[in-house]
Design a protein around this motif. Structure first.
Motif, PDB file in Angstrom:
ATOM      1  N   LYS A 149       0.836  -1.205   0.000  1.00 20.71           N
ATOM      2  CA  LYS A 149       0.000   0.000   0.000  1.00 20.71           C
ATOM      3  C   LYS A 149       0.872   1.256   0.000  1.00 20.71           C
ATOM      4  N   TRP A 150       1.912   1.217   0.840  1.00 19.34           N
ATOM      5  CA  TRP A 150       2.803   2.387   0.905  1.00 19.34           C
ATOM      6  C   TRP A 150       3.506   2.604  -0.434  1.00 19.34           C
TER       7      TRP A 150
ATOM      8  N   ASP B  36       0.725   3.898  -3.101  1.00 18.28           N
ATOM      9  CA  ASP B  36       0.231   5.260  -2.832  1.00 18.28           C
ATOM     10  C   ASP B  36       1.351   6.276  -2.689  1.00 18.28           C
TER      11      ASP B  36
ATOM     12  N   GLN C 140      -8.849  -1.146   7.060  1.00 18.93           N
ATOM     13  CA  GLN C 140      -8.593  -0.538   5.758  1.00 18.93           C
ATOM     14  C   GLN C 140      -9.890  -0.092   5.085  1.00 18.93           C
TER      15      GLN C 140
ATOM     16  N   SER D 292      -8.364   4.701  -2.400  1.00 21.30           N
ATOM     17  CA  SER D 292      -7.092   4.799  -3.122  1.00 21.30           C
ATOM     18  C   SER D 292      -6.719   3.447  -3.708  1.00 21.30           C
TER      19      SER D 292
ATOM     20  N   GLY E 192      -3.803   2.125  -3.709  1.00 20.41           N
ATOM     21  CA  GLY E 192      -2.924   1.416  -2.766  1.00 20.41           C
ATOM     22  C   GLY E 192      -3.714   0.677  -1.701  1.00 20.41           C
ATOM     23  N   THR E 193      -4.797   1.309  -1.252  1.00 23.45           N
ATOM     24  CA  THR E 193      -5.630   0.641  -0.234  1.00 23.45           C
ATOM     25  C   THR E 193      -6.282  -0.607  -0.816  1.00 23.45           C
TER      26      THR E 193
ATOM     27  N   ALA F  50      -3.628  -3.269  -1.093  1.00 28.48           N
ATOM     28  CA  ALA F  50      -3.325  -3.804   0.236  1.00 28.48           C
ATOM     29  C   ALA F  50      -4.460  -4.707   0.729  1.00 28.48           C
TER      30      ALA F  50
END
Length: 597
Positions: free
Chosen positions: A50-51, A54, A164, A281, A283-284, A287
């Protein structure tokens, strides 16, 4: 074998293993903790993804991407090392647990009475000491740990999912109730089938063992086809049971795989819509899906772990079925000061009102031994004579406590045998059975089993008395291996070794159950001549069928219908008892016929 017990709780059955796990609990719990940490590290990977998505990917930062890749690699290596450490921690101690359980089982089997072994098939006991213990070790090494690890992983993983995106997390939680219900039904049915399969393995083991030991009979009577049919039938039955297990496992695996995959698909569609709408997002979503996929193995392994756990629970039940059998402990720990000697004139071997009924006999059947009163004076040899089925062998088996009298008592030099420690009793009493049993050892080792303290000169003396000089002509003398059951020797040779085993320790009391039945008349005469010297030094009870064997005795007891019908010398009974005269005339006719041949 006794019928299988009714179904019990698998958890309760497995908890009975705790005393064996207790000595190695530190390493087992340490391995579980290591596995939990390793599994939780796997849940950190989606957060790093995720990091990366994003952050560095969205910002077009190559250095950040490389940093994120390095973090993922480090997490993967750490997870692999921790799982390797877990296996190292449990491998040796759990092998020790299995060895300890097998040693306890073997030791317990030696202490159980002969009546237990009469009821149980040897193959059933063998499968409990091999296959069942292997299943228990597998459970302790893998399912026991991973039921905990996967449970913690699933709880932690769903916590991350809900944090999340709680709405998508609820979608993945939807299959929980049907999965729990399915697992409950699976566990209930699988436990019964697993037990049935393990019992059938025991039956199959019994058939194989009997076929190997009885191969001469099978070949001699041309029964290999019928034995093969019996084996195929048992194999077919076991195959059907295993297929039933496979069907149950495939059904639960299909349920466990399908419902979560369906939930993940729905969550993917909903999450993609939310990303397109700008409510979530990318990334979320990555994840979230990565975490969901990371939970696939912990969830899908539930069926597999439950199957192994139920196999292990059934194996634990079978193991403890034997361990729960109580040995005949009377006298094992009796303090010696409680016993007292009777007057000298009562020394020797005495049966006082002895009654014996086999434990499995229906309650309305007459006792095998019914009120036997008999006294064998110190240094005297008593011949026990009776028709087939009169209870001679059973009576002799009571002296070394292979069976326990139902009532009455047996004394040796005035001491009740039930008040003696068994070890002391079996140092005083030596036995030789009509059917000699030899072990896969040397001829000398088989003989020396009769006395732990016997030495080389005792062995040579015993072989000489038993007319077993054939041992010296074997390739390695008395060090020659005689093979399983001593089948490389003739019946007469095996019986002479068994007789040598009985007399090697110069026992105070000697019980011989027709020990010369397999000998030819000429060899019997030689053995009897040497045996007279041994009998002069001991108190002996000898089951006899031949008049020549009866003549070794000072007195004769006639056993009829489980009772002592008459006691006297051979001549007294021959002239004063019609039943004894009839028995001896028939035996003498057979003996004369054998000599004429």
């Amino acid at each position: 074998m006794p019928p299988a017990n009714k179904r019990r709780s698998a958890v309760r059955s497995l908890l009975r293993l705790w005393p064996y796990v207790l000595p190695v609990r530190t390493r087992v719990f340490g391995a579980a903790a290591v596995a939990v940490v390793a599994s939780c590290l796997g849940l950190v990977i989606p957060l790093v993804l995720k990091w990366i998505v994003d952050g560095p990917v969205a910002d077009r930062d190559p250095a950040g991407v490389w940093l994120g890749g390095g973090m993922l690699l480090a997490l993967g290596v750490a997870e692999a090392l921790l799982f390797g450490l877990r296996r190292w921690l449990v491998a040796r101690p759990l092998a020790g647990v299995e060895a300890a359980m097998r040693a306890d089982l073997y030791r317990h089997l030696q202490r159980l009475p002969v009546s237990f072994h009469d009821r149980w098939a040897s193959g059933q006991l063998l499968s409990r000491g091999t296959t069942d213990l292997m299943l228990l070790r597998m459970f302790l090494a893998f399912p026991m740990t991973f039921l905990l690890v996967n449970g913690v992983t699933i709880i932690a993983g769903f916590g991350i999912l809900l944090s999340q995106r709680w709405s998508l997390g609820l979608v993945l939680l939807a299959p929980v109730l049907p999965l729990v219900a399915g697992c409950f039904l699976f566990e209930k049915k699988y436990f019964k089938v697993a037990r049935r399969a393990q019992d059938q393995v025991g039956d199959l083991t019994t058939v194989v063992e009997e076929s190997v030991l009885g191969i001469r009979i099978i070949k001699g009577f041309g029964r290999h086809r019928s034995q093969a049919r019996a084996f195929r039938e048992l194999t077919r039955t076991l195959r059907g049971t295993e297929l039933n297990k496979a069907r149950l496992l495939s059904a639960i695996m299909a349920l466990i795989t399908t419902l979560p995959e369906l939930a993940i698909g729905i969550a993917l569609v909903l999450g993609s819509v939310q990303v397109a709408d700008g409510d979530l997002s990318a990334g979320t979503l990555v994840a979230f899906l990565s975490t969901a996929l990371a939970l696939r193995w912990p969830v899908e392994s539930i069926g597999f772990l439950l199957a192994i756990s139920n196999d292990a629970a059934s194996a634990a039940d079978r193991f403890f079925e034997v361990m729960d059998e109580k040995p005949a402990a009377a006298g094992d720990a009796a303090p010696r000061q409680r016993t007292k000697s009777l007057p000298a004139q009562q020394a020797g071997m005495s049966f006082d009102g002895v009654v014996f009924r086999y434990p499995d006999a229906p309650p309305d059947t007459p006792a095998t031994i019914e009120g036997v009163d008999l006294h064998i004076r110190h240094g005297e040899t008593m011949a026990l004579v009776g028709a087939t089925g009169s209870g001679k062998t059973t009576l002799t088996a009571l002296v070394p406590r292979l069976y326990e009298p139902t009532s009455g008592r047996i004394t040796l030099d005035g001491r009740d045998i039930t008040a003696m420690p068994r070890e002391e009793l079996r140092e005083l009493v030596a036995v030789a059975f009509e059917e000699p049993t030899l072990f896969s050892a040397s001829a000398g080792e088989n003989v020396l089993m009769g006395a732990a303290s016997a030495e080389e000169h005792d062995l040579l003396r015993a072989l000489d008395v038993a007319q077993a000089s054939f041992v010296h002509d074997l390739p390695d003398g008395h060090a020659t291996q005689v093979g399983e059951q001593g089948l490389s020797l003739s019946g007469g040779q095996r019986q002479r070794l068994a007789l040598a085993r009985a007399i090697v320790g110069r026992p105070r009391f000697l019980v011989l159950d027709d020990p010369l039945s397999a000998l030819d008349v000429h060899t019997e005469a030689l053995v009897e001549a040497a045996l007279r010297r041994v009998l002069a030094e001991t108190t002996a009870l000898v089951v006899a069928h031949r008049p020549s064997t009866v003549l070794l005795a000072d007195r004769v007891a006639l056993l009829s219908g489980g009772r002592i019908a008459a006691v006297g010398t051979h001549d007294e009974l021959l002239h004063g008892n019609a039943e004894y005269r009839e028995l001896m005339s028939g035996a003498e006719a057979q003996e004369q016929e054998a000599i004429s041949r």
